[in-house]
Design a protein around this motif. Structure first.
Motif, PDB file in Angstrom:
ATOM      1  N   CYS A   1      -6.894 -11.409  -7.074  1.00 16.71           N
ATOM      2  CA  CYS A   1      -6.614 -10.198  -6.296  1.00 16.71           C
ATOM      3  C   CYS A   1      -5.195  -9.704  -6.582  1.00 16.71           C
ATOM      4  N   ASP A   2      -5.093  -8.476  -7.117  1.00 18.57           N
ATOM      5  CA  ASP A   2      -3.769  -8.003  -7.547  1.00 18.57           C
ATOM      6  C   ASP A   2      -2.793  -7.800  -6.392  1.00 18.57           C
ATOM      7  N   MET A   3      -3.316  -7.474  -5.197  1.00 16.98           N
ATOM      8  CA  MET A   3      -2.372  -7.211  -4.103  1.00 16.98           C
ATOM      9  C   MET A   3      -1.620  -8.466  -3.649  1.00 16.98           C
ATOM     10  N   THR A   4      -2.186  -9.629  -3.931  1.00 15.24           N
ATOM     11  CA  THR A   4      -1.516 -10.848  -3.485  1.00 15.24           C
ATOM     12  C   THR A   4      -0.294 -11.172  -4.346  1.00 15.24           C
ATOM     13  N   SER A   5      -0.208 -10.573  -5.543  1.00 17.30           N
ATOM     14  CA  SER A   5       0.961 -10.814  -6.402  1.00 17.30           C
ATOM     15  C   SER A   5       2.070  -9.810  -6.126  1.00 17.30           C
ATOM     16  N   ILE A   6       1.697  -8.642  -5.619  1.00 15.61           N
ATOM     17  CA  ILE A   6       2.690  -7.566  -5.495  1.00 15.61           C
ATOM     18  C   ILE A   6       3.806  -7.882  -4.489  1.00 15.61           C
ATOM     19  N   PRO A   7       3.493  -8.453  -3.291  1.00 17.27           N
ATOM     20  CA  PRO A   7       4.586  -8.698  -2.337  1.00 17.27           C
ATOM     21  C   PRO A   7       5.713  -9.535  -2.949  1.00 17.27           C
ATOM     22  N   PHE A   8       5.312 -10.501  -3.803  1.00 18.13           N
ATOM     23  CA  PHE A   8       6.315 -11.343  -4.450  1.00 18.13           C
ATOM     24  C   PHE A   8       7.224 -10.488  -5.336  1.00 18.13           C
ATOM     25  N   ALA A   9       6.580  -9.620  -6.155  1.00 16.95           N
ATOM     26  CA  ALA A   9       7.365  -8.824  -7.111  1.00 16.95           C
ATOM     27  C   ALA A   9       8.239  -7.796  -6.386  1.00 16.95           C
ATOM     28  N   ILE A  10       7.724  -7.208  -5.321  1.00 19.58           N
ATOM     29  CA  ILE A  10       8.522  -6.216  -4.580  1.00 19.58           C
ATOM     30  C   ILE A  10       9.766  -6.890  -4.004  1.00 19.58           C
ATOM     31  N   ALA A  11       9.551  -8.094  -3.455  1.00 24.34           N
ATOM     32  CA  ALA A  11      10.696  -8.805  -2.862  1.00 24.34           C
ATOM     33  C   ALA A  11      11.692  -9.197  -3.954  1.00 24.34           C
ATOM     34  N   GLU A  12      11.174  -9.653  -5.096  1.00 24.92           N
ATOM     35  CA  GLU A  12      12.078 -10.081  -6.168  1.00 24.92           C
ATOM     36  C   GLU A  12      12.929  -8.920  -6.686  1.00 24.92           C
ATOM     37  N   CYS A  13      12.373  -7.720  -6.658  1.00 24.87           N
ATOM     38  CA  CYS A  13      13.129  -6.545  -7.120  1.00 24.87           C
ATOM     39  C   CYS A  13      14.093  -6.046  -6.043  1.00 24.87           C
ATOM     40  N   GLY A  14      14.093  -6.682  -4.883  1.00 25.06           N
ATOM     41  CA  GLY A  14      15.025  -6.263  -3.824  1.00 25.06           C
ATOM     42  C   GLY A  14      14.557  -5.040  -3.064  1.00 25.06           C
ATOM     43  N   GLU A  15      13.273  -4.692  -3.182  1.00 21.89           N
ATOM     44  CA  GLU A  15      12.742  -3.507  -2.478  1.00 21.89           C
ATOM     45  C   GLU A  15      12.565  -3.785  -0.989  1.00 21.89           C
TER      46      GLU A  15
ATOM     47  N   PHE B   1       0.816  -1.218   0.000  1.00 26.55           N
ATOM     48  CA  PHE B   1       0.000   0.000   0.000  1.00 26.55           C
ATOM     49  C   PHE B   1       0.848   1.268   0.000  1.00 26.55           C
ATOM     50  N   GLY B   2       2.132   1.110   0.379  1.00 27.51           N
ATOM     51  CA  GLY B   2       2.997   2.293   0.444  1.00 27.51           C
ATOM     52  C   GLY B   2       3.620   2.645  -0.893  1.00 27.51           C
ATOM     53  N   ILE B   3       3.692   1.693  -1.812  1.00 29.42           N
ATOM     54  CA  ILE B   3       4.383   1.967  -3.071  1.00 29.42           C
ATOM     55  C   ILE B   3       3.516   2.808  -4.008  1.00 29.42           C
ATOM     56  N   ASN B   4       4.198   3.594  -4.826  1.00 26.13           N
ATOM     57  CA  ASN B   4       3.458   4.446  -5.761  1.00 26.13           C
ATOM     58  C   ASN B   4       3.282   3.790  -7.120  1.00 26.13           C
ATOM     59  N   GLU B   5       4.092   2.739  -7.344  1.00 29.53           N
ATOM     60  CA  GLU B   5       4.068   2.170  -8.703  1.00 29.53           C
ATOM     61  C   GLU B   5       3.541   0.742  -8.678  1.00 29.53           C
ATOM     62  N   ALA B   6       2.359   0.560  -8.120  1.00 29.67           N
ATOM     63  CA  ALA B   6       1.812  -0.792  -7.988  1.00 29.67           C
ATOM     64  C   ALA B   6       1.794  -1.506  -9.341  1.00 29.67           C
ATOM     65  N   ASN B   7       1.444  -0.761 -10.396  1.00 27.63           N
ATOM     66  CA  ASN B   7       1.298  -1.418 -11.701  1.00 27.63           C
ATOM     67  C   ASN B   7       2.624  -1.972 -12.237  1.00 27.63           C
ATOM     68  N   LYS B   8       3.721  -1.305 -11.846  1.00 32.44           N
ATOM     69  CA  LYS B   8       5.043  -1.818 -12.273  1.00 32.44           C
ATOM     70  C   LYS B   8       5.240  -3.226 -11.697  1.00 32.44           C
ATOM     71  N   TYR B   9       4.874  -3.398 -10.433  1.00 29.14           N
ATOM     72  CA  TYR B   9       5.087  -4.702  -9.780  1.00 29.14           C
ATOM     73  C   TYR B   9       4.070  -5.746 -10.273  1.00 29.14           C
ATOM     74  N   ILE B  10       2.876  -5.271 -10.589  1.00 28.69           N
ATOM     75  CA  ILE B  10       1.883  -6.206 -11.146  1.00 28.69           C
ATOM     76  C   ILE B  10       2.397  -6.737 -12.485  1.00 28.69           C
ATOM     77  N   ASP B  11       3.004  -5.846 -13.284  1.00 31.62           N
ATOM     78  CA  ASP B  11       3.558  -6.276 -14.583  1.00 31.62           C
ATOM     79  C   ASP B  11       4.656  -7.312 -14.387  1.00 31.62           C
ATOM     80  N   ILE B  12       5.510  -7.079 -13.373  1.00 28.66           N
ATOM     81  CA  ILE B  12       6.608  -8.038 -13.114  1.00 28.66           C
ATOM     82  C   ILE B  12       6.012  -9.394 -12.734  1.00 28.66           C
ATOM     83  N   ALA B  13       5.010  -9.358 -11.856  1.00 24.67           N
ATOM     84  CA  ALA B  13       4.380 -10.618 -11.426  1.00 24.67           C
ATOM     85  C   ALA B  13       3.752 -11.329 -12.626  1.00 24.67           C
ATOM     86  N   ARG B  14       3.167 -10.527 -13.534  1.00 27.14           N
ATOM     87  CA  ARG B  14       2.520 -11.110 -14.730  1.00 27.14           C
ATOM     88  C   ARG B  14       3.556 -11.826 -15.596  1.00 27.14           C
TER      89      ARG B  14
END
Ligand code: SF4
Length: 418
Positions: A104-118, A81-94
């Motif tokens: 549910c899109d939020m369930t994919s984002i934690p994976f992508a944020i972690a993979e990007c080293g955020e 919820f803190g990130i401004n570029e949710a769609n960037k991470y959704i694209d990575i997860a896709r």
């Protein structure tokens, strides 16, 4: 820069802005909340640098226990919820093959944020049904694709002594597993008791705040209604923060200050909301106040009567963790989800329910009809089944959502004879 570093800079700027130019229309406790978040981000950064093991303990399930065992808190769900570029991470997860467009899109984002080293990948990931199937599957996916261990806790649906013992026993086994697999991790019961005492004080403030929602007009609405159930970590300063927040809300109530001036309609909002727009602004223009965000952990902020199924018996520290986890409505029966919602609507004298039908939300979509029937039969109030996502505008965009909200409010006002 990683997520925590970005947060530190953002929060420092925000605090400075408030100090230089305080906005009297906002709750003054906001500044303290930002300070708490800043402290938390700095602690997380430090823990990451020093190689401390991370575990959120499944958040609502055993977050307090994980802290009492010495795990650092990653806060991956909060980061979503803190990130401004949710769609960037959704694209990575896709691109990794996750079904971001059908669930549910939020369930994919934690994976992508972690993979990007955020944020760090949690070293110990609790998988359970406390949230929902997509969340649980995301945990299993993470543990297969990345480094962490995942530990399944079977929550059981019922709120009763049998289930309490079942979950408590599993938490005991979880402690044994972690102590033998993570050097430096050790269950500290005194620490857990200390955290739980603070947690109970905070819950008391939440319950007080709930009572003020009954005021007409309500001193709390919209973003505040969502914010009040979005916790910061437990600490002495957090207890102070919630106390000040409660006092501020009490003062607003005593002075008759309305969160939505000219309040004509009182609604609750369920599950989650679109984060690409401000639906509360749309509703406020129509003099409609959103009094409460009804979601899985609602029992932590609302004194739901049937929640104390263990009666007057003093719970042991681990039993308290289990009881708290079991109280999540995501993991309960459909009947609990619906009956508690009706109890709250009656208690707060709600005129309508905005049931957010989040794309792919297995925890709630199947209950749409039950919610609608109960609301009509037991309370005679309408339900808006609002289809949407959290970040995916293609599914239901701002215009579609705005139109549906406006139509629903007009219908409710007509029903009330306005
Ligand atoms: S909105 Fe539903 S599917 Fe998404 S995380 Fe929450 S409970 Fe799970």
């Amino acid at each position: 820069m990683n997520y925590y570093e970005t947060e530190v800079i953002k929060l420092q700027k925000r605090i400075k802005r408030i100090e230089e130019n305080p906005d009297q229309t906002k709750l003054q406790s906001n500044k303290l909340r930002y300070e708490l978040q800043l402290e938390q981000s700095m602690e997380q950064l430090e823990a990451w640098k020093s190689g401390k093991p991370f575990s959120d303990g499944g958040g609502f399930t055993a977050g307090t226990l994980a802290r009492a065992m010495g795990f650092a808190f990653a806060g991956s769900s909060g980061a979503v919820f803190g990130i401004n570029e949710a769609n960037k991470y959704i694209d990575i997860a896709r691109t990794r093959g996750l079904p971001t467009d059908n669930t549910c899109d939020m369930t994919s984002i934690p994976f992508a944020i972690a993979e990007c080293g955020e944020v760090p990948v949690e070293d110990m990931f609790i998988c359970d049904q406390h949230a929902c199937t997509p969340m649980m599957l995301a945990g299993i996916f993470l543990s297969h694709s990345q480094k962490p261990s995942s530990y399944f806790i079977d929550m059981g649906f019922e709120e009763n002594e049998r289930n309490l013992k079942y979950v408590t026993d599993q938490l005991g086994e979880f402690i044994e597993y972690c102590e033998s697999h993570f050097p430096g991790i050790k269950y500290n019961e005194d620490k857990l008791i200390e955290l739980q005492e603070m947690e109970e004080k905070i819950r008391g403030y939440y319950y007080d705040i709930y009572e003020f929602r009954k005021n007409k007009p309500s001193p709390i609405a919209g973003k505040d209604a969502f914010q009040l159930s979005a916790g910061v970590g437990i600490s002495k300063k957090a207890v102070e923060y919630y106390g000040i927040r409660r006092d501020e809300v009490a003062e607003r109530a005593a002075k008759g200050i309305a969160a939505v001036p000219g309040e004509k309609l009182r609604v609750i909002w369920t599950v989650t909301r679109p984060f690409f727009m401000d639906p509360f602004e749309v509703l406020a223009k129509k003099k409609t106040a959103v009094l409460l965000h009804y979601s899985g952990p609602v029992a932590a902020v609302v004194p739901i009567p049937q929640n104390r199924y263990w009666g007057e018996r003093q719970l042991k520290p681990l039993e308290k963790v289990a009881a708290h986890a079991i109280s999540s409505l995501w993991a309960g029966t459909g009947d609990r989800w619906v009956s508690n919602m009706m109890w709250i609507c009656k208690d707060l004298k709600i005129d309508g329910i905005i049931n957010y039908c989040m794309l792919g939300c297995s925890a709630t979509l199947g209950l749409k009809r039950m919610v609608e029937e109960a609301a009509q039969k037991e309370l005679g109030i309408p339900v808006l089944q609002l289809e949407g996502s959290q970040w995916n505008k293609d599914y239901a965009g701002e215009e579609t959502i705005t139109n549906q909200l406006n139509e629903f409010v007009d219908m409710c006002l007509n029903m009330k004879g306005n």
